[in-house]
Design a protein around this motif. Structure first.
Motif, PDB file in Angstrom:
ATOM      1  N   ARG A 144       4.791   2.812   1.977  1.00 15.19           N
ATOM      2  CA  ARG A 144       3.716   2.296   1.124  1.00 15.19           C
ATOM      3  C   ARG A 144       4.176   2.314  -0.330  1.00 15.19           C
ATOM      4  O   ARG A 144       5.018   3.088  -0.736  1.00 15.19           O
ATOM      5  N   GLN A 146       2.285   2.194  -4.303  1.00 15.56           N
ATOM      6  CA  GLN A 146       1.020   2.223  -5.020  1.00 15.56           C
ATOM      7  C   GLN A 146       1.039   1.214  -6.157  1.00 15.56           C
ATOM      8  O   GLN A 146       1.966   1.164  -6.961  1.00 15.56           O
ATOM      9  N   GLY A 147       0.005   0.364  -6.206  1.00 18.14           N
ATOM     10  CA  GLY A 147      -0.107  -0.628  -7.259  1.00 18.14           C
ATOM     11  C   GLY A 147      -0.749  -0.059  -8.510  1.00 18.14           C
ATOM     12  O   GLY A 147      -1.248   1.079  -8.525  1.00 18.14           O
ATOM     13  N   TYR A 151      -4.533   1.289  -5.541  1.00 21.23           N
ATOM     14  CA  TYR A 151      -4.491   1.098  -4.095  1.00 21.23           C
ATOM     15  C   TYR A 151      -3.045   1.167  -3.595  1.00 21.23           C
ATOM     16  O   TYR A 151      -2.100   0.972  -4.357  1.00 21.23           O
ATOM     17  N   TYR A 153      -0.153  -0.483  -1.099  1.00 20.21           N
ATOM     18  CA  TYR A 153       0.205  -1.760  -0.491  1.00 20.21           C
ATOM     19  C   TYR A 153       1.373  -1.535   0.464  1.00 20.21           C
ATOM     20  O   TYR A 153       2.217  -0.664   0.233  1.00 20.21           O
ATOM     21  N   THR A 155       3.623  -3.398   4.199  1.00 24.01           N
ATOM     22  CA  THR A 155       3.916  -4.524   5.078  1.00 24.01           C
ATOM     23  C   THR A 155       3.973  -4.051   6.528  1.00 24.01           C
ATOM     24  O   THR A 155       4.213  -2.880   6.804  1.00 24.01           O
ATOM     25  N   ILE A 167       1.242  -8.528   4.751  1.00 24.89           N
ATOM     26  CA  ILE A 167       1.111  -7.651   3.601  1.00 24.89           C
ATOM     27  C   ILE A 167      -0.322  -7.160   3.585  1.00 24.89           C
ATOM     28  O   ILE A 167      -1.257  -7.961   3.744  1.00 24.89           O
ATOM     29  N   ARG A 169      -3.355  -4.068   2.013  1.00 25.36           N
ATOM     30  CA  ARG A 169      -3.777  -3.083   1.025  1.00 25.36           C
ATOM     31  C   ARG A 169      -4.659  -2.065   1.737  1.00 25.36           C
ATOM     32  O   ARG A 169      -5.464  -2.422   2.601  1.00 25.36           O
ATOM     33  N   SER A 178      -6.136  -7.046   5.027  1.00 24.92           N
ATOM     34  CA  SER A 178      -4.939  -7.865   5.220  1.00 24.92           C
ATOM     35  C   SER A 178      -4.931  -8.951   4.153  1.00 24.92           C
ATOM     36  O   SER A 178      -5.897  -9.706   3.995  1.00 24.92           O
ATOM     37  N   LEU A 179      -3.834  -9.027   3.392  1.00 29.85           N
ATOM     38  CA  LEU A 179      -3.762  -9.934   2.244  1.00 29.85           C
ATOM     39  C   LEU A 179      -2.910 -11.173   2.499  1.00 29.85           C
ATOM     40  O   LEU A 179      -3.129 -12.207   1.877  1.00 29.85           O
ATOM     41  N   PHE A 201       4.298  -7.434  -6.900  1.00 29.74           N
ATOM     42  CA  PHE A 201       5.171  -6.807  -5.918  1.00 29.74           C
ATOM     43  C   PHE A 201       6.288  -7.781  -5.543  1.00 29.74           C
ATOM     44  O   PHE A 201       6.075  -8.996  -5.464  1.00 29.74           O
ATOM     45  N   PRO A 221      -1.306  -8.924  -6.607  1.00 30.37           N
ATOM     46  CA  PRO A 221      -2.387  -8.218  -5.910  1.00 30.37           C
ATOM     47  C   PRO A 221      -3.598  -9.096  -5.600  1.00 30.37           C
ATOM     48  O   PRO A 221      -4.445  -8.702  -4.798  1.00 30.37           O
TER      49      PRO A 221
END
Length: 356
Positions: A144, A146-147, A151, A153, A155, A167, A169, A178-179, A201, A221
């Motif tokens: 993971r 961290q943004g 949060y 993020y 994969t 990808i 979050r 799910s992004l 990212f 993001p």
């Protein structure tokens, strides 16, 4: 190291800048086997890591090791695999002091979990990936990240709309969104994210893209993905990247590809990325007079660092900073300067330089 050591179950090492290497601990199976992932240093000064196998149930462990080599198991992935099994990715410590990680196997459907564990060894299962809901992805192999929004993020290697990876979050209390679902043309089987200095990212996919040899991408993001590089058309640059990217002090990105290159044994590459265009453009700069005063009015974007500059001509090399013209972490809105101390002359030009 994933193997070797006194019991051939892997080792934990320390090396100094002069090249002197010291084995801190040898894994023995009981305390874990095959520490594939890297270590992360906690805010207590100790290092934390995972092993793919070993432990009481041979499903892997989470351990703490001191700088002098004292190793303590703080979690044994068990016969109840709902908490996960066979972790492959390194941990990341959140601002709450807890560590966050993934296991590519285990969970209610055997396709991976996301977990939280305290430094004392209390593990909480945050998410279980499911084969009956592939949209959210399956098999989270990479760590993971961290943004800037707090949060985490990550994969997944598989799953998503096209079963080519996602990808996602996730919050610290286990709400997963799910992004992005990879489609093949934009890559397949992502292998992790890295947070850039611009807040976006950056990552690679092992396969997919125009030549099916992998891609490099940028993801913001808000959910927009841009493919930056397609491996394969010139194999000298490498194919099939397996590792995450690292941003250098020069702002460029560095990584490795598992194959390709002159001898088809892999490459180390550098990628120069043009900066994103500003998300907030300045609408207009207005110059007014009031009696003997000159008033400059500038709409300033929020959360930017800006510098007012002056030039007697439009020569790109002649711009100078206006005294008292620096704005840091502005709240946004209209900013005015009165009699801001520029030299008189037949003409003058102003610009507001924005630092991303």
């Amino acid at each position: 190291t994933a193997a070797g050591g006194s019991f051939n179950d892997g080792t934990l090492l320390r090396i100094n800048s002069g090249g002197a290497l010291l084995t801190l601990a040898s894994l023995n199976g009981v305390n874990g086997t095959a520490p594939v992932a890297g270590l992360v240093q906690g805010n207590d000064g100790n290092f934390y890591g995972t092993t793919e196998n070993g432990g009481t149930n041979n499903n892997g462990t989470i351990f703490r090791v001191t700088t002098n080599g004292t190793l303590t198991n703080i979690w044994q992935f068990g016969s109840d695999t709902n908490t996960g099994a066979a972790p492959l990715a390194s941990l990341v410590q959140g601002p709450d002091g807890n560590f966050y990680g993934t296991a590519p196997f285990g969970g209610s459907n055997g396709v991976g979990t996301v977990f939280q564990i305290t430094p004392q060894g209390m593990l909480t299962n945050l998410w279980q990936f499911a084969t009956n809901n592939l949209t959210n992805g399956i098999v989270p192999v990479a760590p993971r990240v961290q943004g800037n929004d707090g949060y985490f993020y990550g994969t997944t290697e598989g799953g998503g709309t096209n079963n080519m990876g996602t990808i996602f979050r996730i919050t610290t209390n286990g709400i997963l969104t799910s992004l992005w679902s990879f489609s093949g043309t934009d890559g397949k089987n992502p292998v992790g994210l890295a947070l850039g200095s611009d807040g976006d990212f950056y990552g690679t996919t092992q396969h997919g893209g125009t030549n099916a040899d992998g891609t490099i991408f940028r993801f913001n993001p808000q959910g927009t993905l841009t493919t930056l590089w397609q491996f394969g058309s010139d194999t000298n640059t490498g194919v099939d990247p397996l590792g995450t990217l690292v941003q250098g002090a020069d702002g460029n990105w560095y990584g490795t590809a598992a194959s390709g290159g002159t001898n088809n044994n892999g490459t180390v590459f550098e990628m120069i990325v043009a900066p994103n265009p500003p998300t907030n453009e300045i609408a207009s700069i207005k110059l007014d007079s009031s009696g003997t005063n000159v008033i400059l009015s500038i709409p300033v974007p929020a959360h930017e660092t800006c510098q007012l500059q002056f030039s007697p001509s439009l020569n790109p090399t002649s711009w100078t900073n206006v005294p008292n013209g620096l704005v840091t972490n502005s709240p946004g809105g209209l900013l005015t300067f009165t009699n801001f101390g520029v030299k008189s002359g037949p003409q003058g030009f102003f610009r507001f330089a924005i630092t991303p």
